[in-house]
Design an enzyme around this catalytic site. Structure first.
Site, PDB file in Angstrom:
ATOM      1  N   ASP A 159       0.307   2.127   1.436  1.00 50.70           N
ATOM      2  CA  ASP A 159      -1.125   1.890   1.277  1.00 50.70           C
ATOM      3  C   ASP A 159      -1.906   3.104   1.801  1.00 50.70           C
ATOM      4  O   ASP A 159      -1.471   4.238   1.620  1.00 50.70           O
ATOM      5  CB  ASP A 159      -1.504   0.608   2.029  1.00 50.70           C
ATOM      6  CG  ASP A 159      -2.649  -0.137   1.381  1.00 50.70           C
ATOM      7  OD1 ASP A 159      -3.778   0.387   1.415  1.00 50.70           O
ATOM      8  OD2 ASP A 159      -2.429  -1.236   0.847  1.00 50.70           O
ATOM      9  N   HIS A 190      -8.075  -0.368   3.937  1.00 51.72           N
ATOM     10  CA  HIS A 190      -7.291  -1.304   3.130  1.00 51.72           C
ATOM     11  C   HIS A 190      -5.897  -1.530   3.703  1.00 51.72           C
ATOM     12  O   HIS A 190      -5.428  -2.671   3.797  1.00 51.72           O
ATOM     13  CB  HIS A 190      -7.211  -0.765   1.699  1.00 51.72           C
ATOM     14  CG  HIS A 190      -6.636  -1.713   0.705  1.00 51.72           C
ATOM     15  ND1 HIS A 190      -5.304  -1.707   0.353  1.00 51.72           N
ATOM     16  CD2 HIS A 190      -7.222  -2.687  -0.029  1.00 51.72           C
ATOM     17  CE1 HIS A 190      -5.097  -2.629  -0.568  1.00 51.72           C
ATOM     18  NE2 HIS A 190      -6.241  -3.245  -0.813  1.00 51.72           N
ATOM     19  N   SER A 348      -4.533  -7.913  -3.450  1.00 53.25           N
ATOM     20  CA  SER A 348      -4.079  -7.097  -2.318  1.00 53.25           C
ATOM     21  C   SER A 348      -3.907  -7.923  -1.059  1.00 53.25           C
ATOM     22  O   SER A 348      -3.066  -7.618  -0.216  1.00 53.25           O
ATOM     23  CB  SER A 348      -5.097  -5.990  -2.015  1.00 53.25           C
ATOM     24  OG  SER A 348      -4.910  -4.867  -2.803  1.00 53.25           O
TER      25      SER A 348
END
Length: 522
Positions: A159, A190, A348
């Site tokens: 990520d 994120h 996600s």
């Protein structure tokens, strides 16, 4: 979840006879990186042939650069895991045409990059996802989980990085590799958010698991597919070299237009014995037409909301036969860099719930469970609860087996530390359930709610994946109520499928079946 779209360049000069298959352009929708390519070699070549081929390609590149007086960097990343071999680099047109004609080359595609989209950030929403895993119906925020809490699991978070100093990780998060820049920080939030869902003390599914950051996205949420492949290869090799196979998990909350190179890297990790949990995408369309859904073998996760509906608001969850299971992914509270917390929505956020549950599964003492069968195991033990999942889509929702939910109860283990770190006192129990201060959402991530997200191109136009076709997901099973094997006395009676060795890798009921559960108040 990150999904990418952009502008394509014309590939008319790639018409060499007998050349390796080249990825077709996608009708003006891709954002290609100039002169950058990913090269995959045939699976039957030896390691020596691979090394010879790289030397040959480097020589061709050097001759072309010297002859034309141009500046191209040549081979960058290369990888060789099992029979999956290849490299990426920056080459001239003449050099890449030579490479495409080589007898050992199976596939060449242009590297591409894009920006994140289809996920929402806000503050102040309740953390409902954990409670949903351990209760039969939505609305209960008590999270009941086995006390092993993933202590033997190792999860690679591919990520934007992880804020490893965040107090919620209690020293269990470490940096593994960085394929995007020289800054080992998560400047996009994120990756830290996904890692928090997997294994933070307050917000995590597996509160004692080890987390390893593999950075492939920059501070703008962008990253080339070549970095994705390099990150997947690194995680696979790292797990093999350190003896983590059997307890290693990859969380892949990334994706975009279909890429045979990325798909094969995902499949290679799964073949190596690593469980891969991948986000289905946020376009409200068929998950199988894009990466990672275009990959076989791996577990593809859809996003359900707090009412057990497939999420159809901003960034609607993808659907279709390639979705294996749904998990909570809407308004999920988790960690963000700087010691704070924030809320995000998307597939996600759903995939890390499954990755965390896999870490718990991997921590079962003496089970000998094959993580390669974990996706089938989760689907078979899931609750048939998702409403309006989409056409030809499973209605299975991830549950963990507590409080009468259908699913396994796991065993006990110790908290896991990153490789090379000694266990520190006071890290066997989660801290206070109160969220840490500073619930600041990432800047600029507050799009208007309930706006339709862009759909992916109808025709991705990639070459077919030579290593297998996507397999269909489960069909809805309205009669799969689940809790029939929960005993009123508080004990567990295993379901009939518990000892089906062919389906679940021979995992028999272990001795610790009746160990007590812990209840985490959110």
């Amino acid at each position: 979840m990150f999904f990418f779209k952009g502008v394509v360049a014309v590939l008319s000069f790639f018409s060499a006879v007998n050349a390796a298959p080249f990825m077709k352009p996608n009708n003006g929708t891709r954002n290609y990186i100039p002169d950058s390519y990913i090269v995959l070699l045939k699976r039957d070549i030896s390691h020596d042939d691979f090394e010879l081929h790289k030397r040959w390609a480097s020589d061709v590149h050097k001759r072309d650069v010297a002859k034309r007086g141009i500046s191209f960097s040549g081979i960058g990343h290369s990888w060789a895991t099992g029979s999956f071999r290849g490299y990426s680099g920056v080459f001239s047109r003449d050099t890449i045409e030579e490479i495409m004609k080589h007898e050992h080359v199976a596939h060449v595609e242009r590297d591409q990059i894009g920006t994140s989209q289809g996920w929402v950030t806000q503050s102040g929403a309740p953390n409902w996802g954990l409670g949903r895993l351990s209760n039969n119906s939505p609305g209960n925020t008590d999270y009941t989980y086995d006390e092993n809490a993933g202590g033997n699991g190792v999860v690679y978070v591919i990520d934007s990085g992880i804020d490893t100093m965040h107090p919620e990780f209690q020293g269990r998060a470490t940096w593994g590799a960085n394929f995007i820049d020289k800054n080992n920080v998560d400047c996009w939030n994120h990756g830290t958010h996904c890692a928090g869902i997997i294994g933070s003390a307050t917000f995590g599914v597996a509160k004692l698991t080890a987390l390893i950051a593999v950075k492939v996205l920059d501070c703008n949420g962008q990253g080339p597919y070549s970095a994705f492949v390099a990150g997947l290869h690194w995680a696979t090799k790292h797990a093999q070299d350190n003896g983590f196979i059997g307890r290693a998990i990859i969380n892949f909350s990334l994706g975009g237009d279909n890429s045979p190179a990325v798909n094969q890297a995902l499949e290679e990790a799964q073949r190596a014995g690593i469980f891969v949990s991948a986000a289905a995408g946020n376009f409200g369309s068929d998950a199988g037409s894009i990466t990672p859904g275009g990959a076989g073998l791996i577990c593809v996760i859809g996003n359900s909301d707090d009412r057990d509906y497939r999420w159809t608001g901003q960034g609607p969850s993808n659907f279709g036969a390639r979705v294996d299971i749904f998990a909570p992914g809407t308004n999920i509270l988790s960690t963000i860099p700087g010691g704070g917390s924030g809320v995000m929505t998307g597939t996600s956020m759903a995939a890390p719930h499954v990755a965390g549950q896999a870490a718990i599964l991997a921590s079962i003492s003496g089970s000998g469970f094959d993580l390669g069968a974990a996706c089938a195991f989760f689907k078979n033990s899931a609750s048939a609860s998702v409403k309006n999942p989409g056409p030809n889509t499973t209605n299975k929702l991830l549950v963990n087996g507590a409080n009468g939910t259908k699913g396994p109860k796991q065993g006990e283990n110790k908290p896991n530390k990153p490789p090379g770190q000694d266990e520190q006192p006071g890290q066997n129990k989660p801290p206070s359930q109160n969220p840490p201060p500073g619930q600041n959402p990432p800047p600029g991530q507050n799009p208007p709610p309930e706006q339709p997200a862009p759909s992916p191109p109808a025709n991705p136009g990639d070459e077919p994946n030579p290593d297998g076709q996507p397999y269909p997901g489960d069909q809805p099973n309205p009669g799969d109520s689940g809790p029939s094997w929960w005993m009123p006395s508080g004990g567990l009676q295993p379901p009939a499928w518990w000892n089906r060795r062919p389906s679940f890798g021979g995992w028999n009921r272990p001795m610790w079946w009746n160990r007590p559960l812990s209840v985490w108040k959110l």
